[in-house]
Design a protein around this motif. Structure first.
Motif, PDB file in Angstrom:
ATOM      1  N   VAL A   1       0.907  -1.037  -0.088  1.00 16.19           N
ATOM      2  CA  VAL A   1       0.021  -0.074  -0.152  1.00 16.19           C
ATOM      3  C   VAL A   1       1.106   1.398  -0.145  1.00 16.19           C
ATOM      4  CG1 VAL A   1      -1.909  -1.228   1.279  1.00 16.19           C
ATOM      5  CG2 VAL A   1      -0.084   0.119   2.510  1.00 16.19           C
ATOM      6  N   PHE A   2       0.184   2.419  -0.174  1.00 18.71           N
ATOM      7  CA  PHE A   2       0.941   3.629   0.159  1.00 18.71           C
ATOM      8  C   PHE A   2       0.701   4.101   1.318  1.00 18.71           C
ATOM      9  CE2 PHE A   2       0.665   3.502  -4.769  1.00 18.71           C
ATOM     10  CZ  PHE A   2       2.025   3.858  -4.944  1.00 18.71           C
ATOM     11  N   ASN A   3       1.803   4.205   2.322  1.00 19.55           N
ATOM     12  CA  ASN A   3       1.519   4.757   3.635  1.00 19.55           C
ATOM     13  C   ASN A   3       1.472   6.290   3.712  1.00 19.55           C
ATOM     14  OD1 ASN A   3       1.311   5.512   6.390  1.00 19.55           O
ATOM     15  ND2 ASN A   3       3.351   4.628   6.873  1.00 19.55           N
TER      16      ASN A   3
ATOM     17  N   ALA B   1       7.770  17.150  -3.246  1.00 20.32           N
ATOM     18  CA  ALA B   1       7.037  15.993  -3.879  1.00 20.32           C
ATOM     19  C   ALA B   1       5.579  16.331  -3.821  1.00 20.32           C
ATOM     20  CB  ALA B   1       7.346  14.610  -2.732  1.00 20.32           C
ATOM     21  N   ALA B   2       5.015  17.011  -2.595  1.00 20.48           N
ATOM     22  CA  ALA B   2       3.674  17.331  -2.637  1.00 20.48           C
ATOM     23  C   ALA B   2       3.106  17.951  -3.935  1.00 20.48           C
ATOM     24  CB  ALA B   2       3.208  18.035  -1.465  1.00 20.48           C
ATOM     25  N   GLU B   3       4.222  19.045  -4.431  1.00 21.64           N
ATOM     26  CA  GLU B   3       3.904  19.778  -5.602  1.00 21.64           C
ATOM     27  C   GLU B   3       3.703  19.010  -6.831  1.00 21.64           C
ATOM     28  OE1 GLU B   3       6.773  23.065  -4.942  1.00 21.64           O
ATOM     29  OE2 GLU B   3       5.330  24.111  -3.375  1.00 21.64           O
ATOM     30  N   ARG B   4       4.714  17.934  -6.815  1.00 18.62           N
ATOM     31  CA  ARG B   4       4.900  17.034  -8.006  1.00 18.62           C
ATOM     32  C   ARG B   4       3.467  16.256  -8.051  1.00 18.62           C
ATOM     33  NH1 ARG B   4      10.342  16.809  -6.326  1.00 18.62           N
ATOM     34  NH2 ARG B   4       9.795  14.863  -5.336  1.00 18.62           N
TER      35      ARG B   4
ATOM     36  N   ALA C   1      11.122   8.207  -3.841  1.00 18.89           N
ATOM     37  CA  ALA C   1      11.124   8.507  -5.218  1.00 18.89           C
ATOM     38  C   ALA C   1      10.335   7.380  -6.038  1.00 18.89           C
ATOM     39  CB  ALA C   1      12.588   8.778  -5.775  1.00 18.89           C
ATOM     40  N   ALA C   2      10.593   6.269  -5.779  1.00 18.92           N
ATOM     41  CA  ALA C   2      10.135   5.079  -6.837  1.00 18.92           C
ATOM     42  C   ALA C   2       8.611   5.067  -6.516  1.00 18.92           C
ATOM     43  CB  ALA C   2      10.866   3.725  -6.508  1.00 18.92           C
ATOM     44  N   ASP C   3       8.376   5.139  -5.295  1.00 19.02           N
ATOM     45  CA  ASP C   3       6.845   5.042  -4.875  1.00 19.02           C
ATOM     46  C   ASP C   3       6.100   6.229  -5.267  1.00 19.02           C
ATOM     47  OD1 ASP C   3       6.960   2.790  -3.470  1.00 19.02           O
ATOM     48  OD2 ASP C   3       6.850   3.693  -1.576  1.00 19.02           O
ATOM     49  N   GLU C   4       6.835   7.496  -5.465  1.00 14.79           N
ATOM     50  CA  GLU C   4       6.182   8.684  -6.037  1.00 14.79           C
ATOM     51  C   GLU C   4       5.761   8.479  -7.352  1.00 14.79           C
ATOM     52  OE1 GLU C   4       8.235  12.541  -5.258  1.00 14.79           O
ATOM     53  OE2 GLU C   4       7.398  12.978  -7.379  1.00 14.79           O
ATOM     54  N   ALA C   5       6.613   7.962  -8.201  1.00 15.76           N
ATOM     55  CA  ALA C   5       6.624   7.839  -9.605  1.00 15.76           C
ATOM     56  C   ALA C   5       5.528   6.566  -9.765  1.00 15.76           C
ATOM     57  CB  ALA C   5       7.877   7.144 -10.236  1.00 15.76           C
ATOM     58  N   GLN C   6       5.378   5.764  -8.919  1.00 13.60           N
ATOM     59  CA  GLN C   6       4.410   4.815  -8.916  1.00 13.60           C
ATOM     60  C   GLN C   6       2.972   5.312  -8.833  1.00 13.60           C
ATOM     61  OE1 GLN C   6       4.461   1.247  -6.483  1.00 13.60           O
ATOM     62  NE2 GLN C   6       3.149   0.161  -7.960  1.00 13.60           N
TER      63      GLN C   6
END
Ligand SMILES: *Cc1c(COP(=O)(O)O)cnc(C)c1O
Length: 476
Positions: free
Chosen positions: A89-91, A373-376, A461-466
């Motif tokens: 999951v995404f926590n 990250a939030a802005e992306r 990073a990897a989770d952000e892209a996903q």
């Protein structure tokens, strides 16, 4: 629903292909290759039975019997049935060590080590020097002692097990003196008084909820006393008119009477978190040095390793604990040891810890980095949710979690989703929260102050892209 007439129904049923014919069709060959004949056969039977049932109520379409369509529906069933129940999951809850989401995430060194332990034989209980039977604790006890300054160490399944085992081995049928202010419930049914009685020890409460003095301990010591115990209050804090007796006072008292002091540290950090601007916690080394004869702590809280309970302390006490029959029942498996060793080794290079130890990296992640990250992620989430919601990047506070330092919070950043019309939208937000939980990789946030809040501290990073990819796949 309109029932079909007898002759119509007979005509429909005649169109149902035989199971054998379906299985022999070219469309089903790859399915049988992937899932095996038994499973596919079962799913085809089910699909045809379901079709017959709906045909009786006039709800079946003939095209569903078409080989390609039948294959799609059988494949969907099989895929769903074979999906793992334990899912990534995404926590985005803002709680870094979230017990319900599996606590600490492990660094790659631990992952590689577990892979090897899973697929290759290892000297788990085999002494490579003598060729004789070994002890699994030997793999790791010297390293634990090096990092904590303790004389001896052993490892069990979790910290609850560590406390249960220590009390069973050292205080069965005797008394353990604990301050009333420390008789805590940690959550998930870990309560100090219950563990005490399960261990066959008698709890001797001293002091009051808010204040306990050294003389309270002193007066409680008697011929039945086995241990003095201190418990980290973990998930709560008492403020105001309070008095707690420190280890520096309790240890000399216990030792003067020939007694031992056990400390349940809970999270038990190995390093001074204050150096990174995090709230200070007593380290295991400090606790040992301050006179604790035994210290118990978790492997998967601040330590950042796998689920485990570590027990360190005086050599004679650890020896007694290791001889207790419960030790065998509570022992750790090879995967735990394989994961724990490389995590502990990272502590030998403390200056690299915030880079290499995932838990510490997340806890020390700068708010500015999280803001970027939030802005992306913001545009992708806004597009996925459409006009009914307004998504904003806003500052917020994360928590450490798992009972560590409950009152302290970490400045963070995240996405806040409100209803676009500015109404409170309680039901709409609940529906949205559920929708996010139903995604291919579920997104777990929290609702507070009439908004759904997604803290991005734990999104690397990897989770952000996903996550962005997953959001882009959604049509509003
Ligand atoms: C978390 C905690 C426990 C339980 O540890 P587990 O590793 O979850 O079994 C026991 N005592 C204290 C003080 C804790 O904070």
């Amino acid at each position: 629903m309109s029932d079909v007439s007898g002759s119509e129904l007979r005509a429909l049923m005649a169109r149902v292909p035989s199971v054998e014919k379906v299985m022999a069709s070219a469309e089903f060959t790859p399915l049988i290759g992937e899932y095996g004949r038994t499973q596919v056969l079962g799913a085809v039977r089910e699909a045809l039975d379901n079709w017959r049932t709906s045909a009786q109520s006039g709800a079946a379409s003939v095209s569903a019997l078409d080989a390609a369509q039948l294959k799609d529906s059988v494949e969907a069933t099989l895929r769903q049935r074979n999906q793992s129940r334990l899912r990534s999951v995404f926590n985005l809850t803002g709680t870094v060590l979230h017990t319900n989401l599996g606590r600490a995430l492990l660094p790659d060194e631990a992952v590689q080590s577990v892979m090897k332990a899973l697929t290759q034989p290892a000297n788990l209980e085999f002494d490579l020097d003598t060729g004789k039977r070994g002890d699994r604790d030997d793999l790791i006890d010297e390293l634990i002692c090096e990092l904590t300054g303790a004389e001896a160490a052993t490892v069990v399944n979790n910290n609850a097990a560590a406390v249960l085992l220590a009390l069973s081995a050292l205080a069965s049928k005797k008394e353990v003196i604990v301050s009333r202010g420390e008789l805590v419930e940690i959550g998930g049914a870990f309560r100090i008084p219950d563990i005490m009685s399960r261990a066959g020890a008698r709890l001797r409460e001293v002091g009051t909820t808010n204040r306990t003095h050294l003389k309270d301990y002193e007066e409680a010591i008697g011929p039945q006393t086995a241990l003095l115990m201190k418990v980290h209050a973990s998930n709560y804090a008492i403020n105001g008119f309070t008095k707690e007796v420190g280890l520096d006072e309790i240890a000399p008292l216990a030792h003067a009477r020939g007694l031992a002091v056990a400390v349940d540290l809970g999270s038990g950090t190995l390093v001074d978190l204050g150096q990174w601007g995090l709230p200070r916690e007593p380290t295991v080394r400090e606790t040992v040095k301050a006179g604790a004869d035994l210290v118990t702590f978790s492997g998967d809280k601040l330590l950042g390793g796998p689920q485990a309970g570590l027990i360190v302390g005086r050599r004679d006490l650890i020896a007694k604990i290791k001889k207790h029959p419960l030790k065998r029942a509570l022992r750790v498996g090879k995967l735990t040891l394989a994961a724990l060793e490389p995590v502990l080794q990272l502590y030998r290079a403390p200056e690299k810890l915030t880079e290499r130890l995932t838990t510490l990296r997340l806890l020390t992640r700068p708010a500015d980095d999280i803001r970027l990250a939030a802005e992306r992620v913001q545009p992708a989430l806004q597009r996925a949710l459409g006009e009914r919601y307004a998504v904003a990047a806003e500052p917020m506070f994360s928590q450490i979690g798992s009972g560590a330092l409950p009152v302290d919070v970490l400045p963070s950043y995240g996405l806040v989703v409100r209803t676009a019309d500015g109404k409170r939208g309680g039901r709409q937000l609940l529906a949205l929260e559920k929708l996010l939980r139903e995604m291919a990789r579920p997104v777990i946030g929290r609702i507070a102050d009439d908004a759904l809040r997604l803290d991005l501290r734990c999104l690397e990073a990897a989770d952000e892209a996903q996550l962005i990819g997953q959001l882009e796949g959604v049509r509003a």
